[in-house]
Motif scaffolding. Sequence first.
Motif, PDB file in Angstrom:
ATOM      1  N   VAL A   1       0.833  -1.205   0.000  1.00 20.54           N
ATOM      2  CA  VAL A   1       0.000   0.000   0.000  1.00 20.54           C
ATOM      3  C   VAL A   1       0.869   1.257   0.000  1.00 20.54           C
ATOM      4  N   GLU A   2       1.899   1.266   0.848  1.00 17.87           N
ATOM      5  CA  GLU A   2       2.764   2.442   0.954  1.00 17.87           C
ATOM      6  C   GLU A   2       3.554   2.671  -0.340  1.00 17.87           C
ATOM      7  N   SER A   3       3.918   1.581  -1.017  1.00 14.45           N
ATOM      8  CA  SER A   3       4.693   1.706  -2.257  1.00 14.45           C
ATOM      9  C   SER A   3       3.921   2.475  -3.321  1.00 14.45           C
ATOM     10  N   PHE A   4       2.597   2.325  -3.311  1.00 10.68           N
ATOM     11  CA  PHE A   4       1.776   3.033  -4.299  1.00 10.68           C
ATOM     12  C   PHE A   4       1.896   4.544  -4.118  1.00 10.68           C
ATOM     13  N   ARG A   5       1.904   4.976  -2.829  1.00  8.44           N
ATOM     14  CA  ARG A   5       2.056   6.394  -2.541  1.00  8.44           C
ATOM     15  C   ARG A   5       3.452   6.888  -2.943  1.00  8.44           C
ATOM     16  N   ILE A   6       4.472   6.076  -2.639  1.00  4.99           N
ATOM     17  CA  ILE A   6       5.848   6.466  -2.948  1.00  4.99           C
ATOM     18  C   ILE A   6       6.057   6.568  -4.458  1.00  4.99           C
ATOM     19  N   ILE A   7       5.542   5.608  -5.177  1.00  4.73           N
ATOM     20  CA  ILE A   7       5.692   5.619  -6.639  1.00  4.73           C
ATOM     21  C   ILE A   7       5.018   6.853  -7.243  1.00  4.73           C
ATOM     22  N   HIS A   8       3.829   7.159  -6.763  1.00  4.56           N
ATOM     23  CA  HIS A   8       3.131   8.353  -7.236  1.00  4.56           C
ATOM     24  C   HIS A   8       3.989   9.591  -6.997  1.00  4.56           C
ATOM     25  N   TYR A   9       4.590   9.682  -5.822  1.00  3.67           N
ATOM     26  CA  TYR A   9       5.426  10.825  -5.459  1.00  3.67           C
ATOM     27  C   TYR A   9       6.663  10.913  -6.365  1.00  3.67           C
ATOM     28  N   LEU A  10       7.300   9.765  -6.614  1.00  2.69           N
ATOM     29  CA  LEU A  10       8.489   9.755  -7.476  1.00  2.69           C
ATOM     30  C   LEU A  10       8.145  10.184  -8.901  1.00  2.69           C
ATOM     31  N   ARG A  11       7.046   9.675  -9.422  1.00  7.95           N
ATOM     32  CA  ARG A  11       6.649  10.030 -10.795  1.00  7.95           C
ATOM     33  C   ARG A  11       6.376  11.522 -10.929  1.00  7.95           C
ATOM     34  N   LYS A  12       5.769  12.103  -9.905  1.00  8.53           N
ATOM     35  CA  LYS A  12       5.494  13.535  -9.943  1.00  8.53           C
ATOM     36  C   LYS A  12       6.775  14.356  -9.967  1.00  8.53           C
TER      37      LYS A  12
END
Length: 423
Positions: free
Chosen positions: A343-354
């Motif tokens: 679940v946390e990885s989804f948030r991190i990936i979104h942040y990195l892509r931004k």
Amino acid sequence: MKIKAPRGTMDILPEQAKKWQYIEKQFKSICQRYNYKEIRTPLFEHTELFQRSVGDTTDIVQKEMYEFKDRGGRSITLRPEGTAPVARAYVENKLYGDPKQPHKLFYFMQMFRYERPQQGRMRQLNQFGVEVLGSKDPAIDAEVIDLAMTCYKELGLTSLKLVINSLGDEESRAQYRKALVEHFTPHKEELCKDCQTRLEQNPLRVLDCKTDSEHPAMKKAPSILDYLNEESRSYFDKVKSYLTTIGVDYEVDPNLVRGLDYYNHTAFEIMSEAEGFGAITTLAGGGRYNGLVEELGGPSTPGIGFGMGIERLLLALEAENISLPLTNQLDYYMVTMGERADVESFRIIHYLRKHGIQVDKDYQGRKPKAQFKAANRLNVRYVLVLGDEELDKEIINLKDMETGEQEEIPLTNLVQTLTLKEV
């Protein structure tokens, strides 16, 4: 029942699409250097546009157009070529009134022609082309030809042959048409049915016939170069001189007429001489079309351009064993262990892509070992490993898939650290 793509069309899958994207990027870069601007026109036009510009006697209009009636009863045609739509847009949008002349334009267009599909010739085809409207300078003819050659050469093609000819002005063409009629009339019954019709309607197109290409009368046909008036001859000499000045090699072929009615003066084709390329060697073709804009309701405006098929270009690259320098590597891949980390990885990936970082993760619920295998299949350079232990420490493990080395990175410094990595 399985539904397949219509005959003469094809799917361009992701791995193949990378080649198309690379070619388009290279061509756009070249056009930028030559100061050409992109134009986009509708996929379909009124049928009259092609009847008036391309010509009623051409194979395109007579045999190949996808023509239909819309709900208003209007005759509509899927675009079979690019020059007429660009000229129509030039007139409709009054670009002739723009003080910035000439208009140097390029396009990527899908075309549609109903013809027998074969290698490099589809019913839905893709073209790159350029059009220059508003200049009668022979130097622009040489520039357009040079741009086309540059596109091929910068992709690595070497087995190329440029063939040029002059179709002359209206006066020269009228005299030449008369000479062709006199030459071919005694052999009329020996020619194919299409050429018998062409002899009456557009004699120059007899020279473009593939069916009768080996007929003795073809080999003895009069040359257009013998019928050029002084102005047309001088124009052609200047075009050749400019090509020589910039080191573009060419051959003069007096039988090169091109298949569309709007051409006059300079005509050219670029061919592949690569071994095993196939019987149809033409990669690109074009020429000058003074008078086309006027035919479509605009002021007298000179023009020149070319079109090149992307499908045939890809075949030429294959024939010369040229591999395009494609980037197939994914920079980062997230491997997670446990539901909380997932679940946390989804948030991190979104942040990195931004923040502009290329990253992906597993979306099939696979175990960590299978996730690493997926990363290898994707040719990933770095793997980000996240589990409950890492979350508790507020870190993430970064593994270099080439060296096997690992390092711990604080989550607060993740973007900064990954941005500085060489990938």
